[in-house]
Design a protein around this motif. Sequence first.
Motif, PDB file in Angstrom:
ATOM      1  N   LEU A 179       0.875  -1.176   0.000  1.00 47.20           N
ATOM      2  CA  LEU A 179       0.000   0.000   0.000  1.00 47.20           C
ATOM      3  C   LEU A 179       0.912   1.226   0.000  1.00 47.20           C
ATOM      4  CD1 LEU A 179      -2.665  -1.133   2.651  1.00 47.20           C
ATOM      5  CD2 LEU A 179      -2.674  -1.479   0.166  1.00 47.20           C
ATOM      6  N   LEU A 180       1.356   1.611  -1.207  1.00 46.88           N
ATOM      7  CA  LEU A 180       2.355   2.678  -1.348  1.00 46.88           C
ATOM      8  C   LEU A 180       1.609   4.003  -1.543  1.00 46.88           C
ATOM      9  CD1 LEU A 180       5.382   2.273  -1.218  1.00 46.88           C
ATOM     10  CD2 LEU A 180       5.458   2.145  -3.694  1.00 46.88           C
ATOM     11  N   ILE A 181       0.744   4.301  -0.572  1.00 50.01           N
ATOM     12  CA  ILE A 181      -0.160   5.440  -0.721  1.00 50.01           C
ATOM     13  C   ILE A 181      -0.066   6.371   0.480  1.00 50.01           C
ATOM     14  CG2 ILE A 181      -1.787   4.196  -2.196  1.00 50.01           C
ATOM     15  CD1 ILE A 181      -3.462   3.601   0.272  1.00 50.01           C
ATOM     16  N   GLN A 182      -0.744   7.472   0.366  1.00 54.72           N
ATOM     17  CA  GLN A 182      -0.713   8.524   1.383  1.00 54.72           C
ATOM     18  C   GLN A 182      -1.058   7.980   2.780  1.00 54.72           C
ATOM     19  OE1 GLN A 182      -0.273  11.996   0.393  1.00 54.72           O
ATOM     20  NE2 GLN A 182       0.073  12.241   2.592  1.00 54.72           N
ATOM     21  N   ASP A 183      -2.181   7.304   2.869  1.00 52.94           N
ATOM     22  CA  ASP A 183      -2.679   6.875   4.183  1.00 52.94           C
ATOM     23  C   ASP A 183      -2.979   5.372   4.184  1.00 52.94           C
ATOM     24  OD1 ASP A 183      -3.646   6.721   6.704  1.00 52.94           O
ATOM     25  OD2 ASP A 183      -5.397   8.001   6.377  1.00 52.94           O
ATOM     26  N   PRO A 184      -1.917   4.563   4.215  1.00 50.95           N
ATOM     27  CA  PRO A 184      -2.115   3.116   4.054  1.00 50.95           C
ATOM     28  C   PRO A 184      -2.932   2.488   5.183  1.00 50.95           C
ATOM     29  CG  PRO A 184       0.166   3.594   4.679  1.00 50.95           C
ATOM     30  CD  PRO A 184      -0.487   4.905   4.374  1.00 50.95           C
ATOM     31  N   HIS A 185      -2.744   2.984   6.407  1.00 51.17           N
ATOM     32  CA  HIS A 185      -3.422   2.340   7.553  1.00 51.17           C
ATOM     33  C   HIS A 185      -4.939   2.461   7.457  1.00 51.17           C
ATOM     34  CE1 HIS A 185       0.732   2.919   8.880  1.00 51.17           C
ATOM     35  NE2 HIS A 185       0.533   1.803   9.567  1.00 51.17           N
ATOM     36  N   ALA A 186      -5.405   3.547   6.840  1.00 51.19           N
ATOM     37  CA  ALA A 186      -6.854   3.741   6.725  1.00 51.19           C
ATOM     38  C   ALA A 186      -7.483   2.713   5.791  1.00 51.19           C
ATOM     39  CB  ALA A 186      -7.144   5.153   6.215  1.00 51.19           C
ATOM     40  N   LEU A 187      -6.651   2.143   4.922  1.00 54.50           N
ATOM     41  CA  LEU A 187      -7.191   1.232   3.911  1.00 54.50           C
ATOM     42  C   LEU A 187      -7.145  -0.236   4.347  1.00 54.50           C
ATOM     43  CD1 LEU A 187      -8.197   2.242   1.159  1.00 54.50           C
ATOM     44  CD2 LEU A 187      -6.199   1.145   0.141  1.00 54.50           C
ATOM     45  N   LEU A 188      -6.397  -0.506   5.403  1.00 49.46           N
ATOM     46  CA  LEU A 188      -6.125  -1.893   5.798  1.00 49.46           C
ATOM     47  C   LEU A 188      -7.398  -2.719   5.991  1.00 49.46           C
ATOM     48  CD1 LEU A 188      -3.884  -3.877   6.477  1.00 49.46           C
ATOM     49  CD2 LEU A 188      -3.823  -2.964   8.800  1.00 49.46           C
ATOM     50  N   GLY A 189      -8.403  -2.104   6.582  1.00 48.15           N
ATOM     51  CA  GLY A 189      -9.650  -2.825   6.850  1.00 48.15           C
ATOM     52  C   GLY A 189     -10.372  -3.280   5.594  1.00 48.15           C
ATOM     53  N   LYS A 190     -10.098  -2.614   4.476  1.00 44.28           N
ATOM     54  CA  LYS A 190     -10.788  -2.976   3.229  1.00 44.28           C
ATOM     55  C   LYS A 190     -10.101  -4.095   2.456  1.00 44.28           C
ATOM     56  CE  LYS A 190     -13.227   1.309   2.392  1.00 44.28           C
ATOM     57  NZ  LYS A 190     -13.331   2.545   1.620  1.00 44.28           N
ATOM     58  N   ILE A 191      -8.870  -4.413   2.857  1.00 40.76           N
ATOM     59  CA  ILE A 191      -8.128  -5.465   2.145  1.00 40.76           C
ATOM     60  C   ILE A 191      -8.581  -6.816   2.682  1.00 40.76           C
ATOM     61  CG2 ILE A 191      -5.858  -6.404   1.586  1.00 40.76           C
ATOM     62  CD1 ILE A 191      -6.397  -3.556   0.494  1.00 40.76           C
ATOM     63  N   ARG A 192      -9.256  -7.584   1.848  1.00 39.20           N
ATOM     64  CA  ARG A 192      -9.755  -8.880   2.321  1.00 39.20           C
ATOM     65  C   ARG A 192      -8.790 -10.026   2.003  1.00 39.20           C
ATOM     66  NH1 ARG A 192     -14.282  -7.629  -0.236  1.00 39.20           N
ATOM     67  NH2 ARG A 192     -14.280  -9.592  -1.382  1.00 39.20           N
ATOM     68  N   HIS A 193      -8.117  -9.953   0.867  1.00 41.01           N
ATOM     69  CA  HIS A 193      -7.292 -11.093   0.459  1.00 41.01           C
ATOM     70  C   HIS A 193      -5.890 -10.643   0.050  1.00 41.01           C
ATOM     71  CE1 HIS A 193     -11.175 -12.920   0.341  1.00 41.01           C
ATOM     72  NE2 HIS A 193     -11.551 -12.251  -0.726  1.00 41.01           N
ATOM     73  N   ALA A 194      -4.896 -11.022   0.832  1.00 34.11           N
ATOM     74  CA  ALA A 194      -3.494 -10.778   0.469  1.00 34.11           C
ATOM     75  C   ALA A 194      -2.633 -11.600   1.413  1.00 34.11           C
ATOM     76  CB  ALA A 194      -3.149  -9.293   0.610  1.00 34.11           C
ATOM     77  N   GLY A 195      -1.525 -12.132   0.909  1.00 35.23           N
ATOM     78  CA  GLY A 195      -0.631 -12.917   1.757  1.00 35.23           C
ATOM     79  C   GLY A 195       0.056 -12.051   2.793  1.00 35.23           C
ATOM     80  N   ALA A 196       0.732 -11.003   2.301  1.00 28.95           N
ATOM     81  CA  ALA A 196       1.368 -10.052   3.207  1.00 28.95           C
ATOM     82  C   ALA A 196       1.050  -8.655   2.708  1.00 28.95           C
ATOM     83  CB  ALA A 196       2.876 -10.263   3.270  1.00 28.95           C
ATOM     84  N   ILE A 197       0.762  -7.771   3.650  1.00 30.71           N
ATOM     85  CA  ILE A 197       0.408  -6.395   3.319  1.00 30.71           C
ATOM     86  C   ILE A 197       1.503  -5.476   3.853  1.00 30.71           C
ATOM     87  CG2 ILE A 197      -1.394  -4.630   3.490  1.00 30.71           C
ATOM     88  CD1 ILE A 197      -3.337  -6.943   4.314  1.00 30.71           C
TER      89      ILE A 197
END
Lengths: 424, 424
Positions: free
Chosen positions: B323-341
């Motif tokens: 998550l190479l974005i401005q506010d990655p922590h805010a998006l974490l809850g929306k990520i349902r499927h990934a091995g490592a974030i």
Amino acid sequence: MNIIQLDENVSLTRDLESGTEKQQDSVQAIIRKVREKGDQGLKDLTEMYDGVQLDELFVSEEEYAEAYKDFDDRSLDALQRAIGNIRSFHKKQIRQSWMTTEEDGTMLGQKITPLDYAGVYVPGGKAAYPSTIMMNVIPAQTAGVRNIIMTSPPNQDGKLTPAVLVTAAELGVTHILKAGGAQAVAALAYGTESVPRVDKITGPGNIYVALAKRAVFGQVDIDMIAGPSEIVVLADDSTRPDYAAADLLSQAEHDEMSSAVMVTTSRTIAEKTKAEVETQLADLPRKEIAEASIKNHGAIYVADSLDEAVEAVNELAPEHLELLIQDPHALLGKIRHAGAIFLGSNSSEPVGDYMAGPNHVLPTNGTARFSSPLSVDDFTKKSSIISYSEQAFLQEADDIAAIARMEGLEAHARAVEIRGKGEK
Amino acid sequence: MNIIQLDENVSLTRDLESGTEKQQDSVQAIIRKVREKGDQGLKDLTEMYDGVQLDELFVSEEEYAEAYKDFDDRSLDALQRAIGNIRSFHKKQIRQSWMTTEEDGTMLGQKITPLDYAGVYVPGGKAAYPSTIMMNVIPAQTAGVRNIIMTSPPNQDGKLTPAVLVTAAELGVTHILKAGGAQAVAALAYGTESVPRVDKITGPGNIYVALAKRAVFGQVDIDMIAGPSEIVVLADDSTRPDYAAADLLSQAEHDEMSSAVMVTTSRTIAEKTKAEVETQLADLPRKEIAEASIKNHGAIYVADSLDEAVEAVNELAPEHLELLIQDPHALLGKIRHAGAIFLGSNSSEPVGDYMAGPNHVLPTNGTARFSSPLSVDDFTKKSSIISYSEQAFLQEADDIAAIARMEGLEAHARAVEIRGKGEK
């Protein structure tokens, strides 16, 4: 039922059934057909194997309502109590995501999320067991899986039994596909026009279902390939032979391939149990099945000591283990491999099969060495969380680049070293 | 690297590699040979495939000592720091057995025990990665597995590389089998005179290793069948294109089949990243591999909104997600499927590959939908504990018998009803 003195030469293991080449080819052909033809393929195969032409692939609201009419209140009460106990036990398995935070701002952790879609296979015919549905659906629901697709082969009228429909309705399962065999597994694994592709398929089935699950493993997750069911009853001289015999027979009546084994330190109990098995067998409705199971896969092993008996138990790694002995709790720490461990004379296997709460989907045929009862964990997955602070990154950047170069992966090293440089 | 506007018609999935029929037959023949001929079969196959005649199948003490002489202190420091971090993260995963106790004396619970034996496959040749060893061995050790057998194919001198031996020695691995390919997997799954049968096999390998693992699954447990490695970089207009490009290339250099994908809300960043990838590619030592990967499996998807971008990410279910974005922590809850974030610009993928602590063995090719990073859980298994009191048993006996009879299993009902009757 043979009584065998345990020694080093007694072999306690059985091979896994892997299906004939013909069965495997047939499963491959069925999977291809469902992938290519979707719903129509599914309908064609259901006509071929189940002898019924379906207009609708899914159970209708009317069929649910109809099922309740044919279902008695006494049975409904029993199901509801079982559902309550099983839900309660599985809720205790729920795990939380976790995170560690360092002073420098680094955060590491594991995020736990439910699967999006689960598929539950429920065998048809006489083996249409309400308990199978409860034990597969409840862990998925408890994990938070929003979409559960149950599948079960229809009878020749295109129906499922009332017990199956009522159990599903009581659990809140709203999507039941009328399909069985390898075709049902293929539909769940790849999806069709009307069946959503699931993420994991669980539930028992015949050799075609087992082979299909193995074939789609990787495309979707599956539970273990279920082998024949087993019980090991550990007995000492305090064991009641009539209880032991009844418990052995409750396993033996499942299937001719089932295995019912006693390991005991007492030759007297061995002999009395053998006699009790014969007496109790006499008037069992499923006598033929139980008799074949006892004859071919039953045994009573006599050990010289409790330690030797425990060693045999660990080698067998049984699906069900009853510690039908004086002081079962003292022995628990020595049991390394077993799917479910039943302690003491009130913990007869059927208590766990239906009512206590723990799952009855258990590792069979020695696989308790490495696998576990079906649980909430099986319907969740983890994602690692890595949020590095600048400070932590700078402290470790050189080491990271060093390992990358040790592995000959220069682009890995450069991805680290480009950080901190000004933007061009 | 193509820039593609995301819309409903963009297909984001790839099929799983299942091997040719010839490869599958060859794997079956190799497994048979090892089962039949044991150590000698293993030696014959090693001579055939690795071109070396071995007297001893296991690495000797002298070879360990020798390896340290050829290994520099700088690299040893880096390995030791990585080992410390990885151990620390995995210790946090350890779970305890648990038990509930009711007032009536009933106890229910889950007993967690480590596997007895684990087998770790480590690829040979240039891809002999110290990090593979750390990431597979540490979770097994942390789980409490007492017997870890590592296996890796020898070079033409019958040796393993110093990096492999030193890493194993630093971890305390004492049993290293010199074998690779399907023959190593077969030896671990079935055992030979000198190789103990293990309970689970983990570790990456080529298509033969993958097919062999699939073939022995059930006999032993395996980790997931590893597909080609992937990264998805999620970018917005704050993303540094040079960082993004470097991270994409660190994935692309692994393998021509690797996939490096960007999903971004910014067409400007998409174009700048495309240009940066070309620039940085130019002088990479593994340029040819990275170029082929980028050309065939790389893409930059442009989304109209962050929500659309997140939806694409969940559909891809990537092994690695940055998550190479401005506010990655805010998006974490929306990520349902990934091995490592990986969150934020300091969390470049190589940080997780080598150093941070979480496991780098991750679900590939979309399997993050249903599977998880390798963890301590993978080297333990659970047993259910059922200890019923007389009071609880009597209260539920009728319901248990009712469900048993609903399923047509009379011996189950009788096993319950015989309890409480006097002994004959």
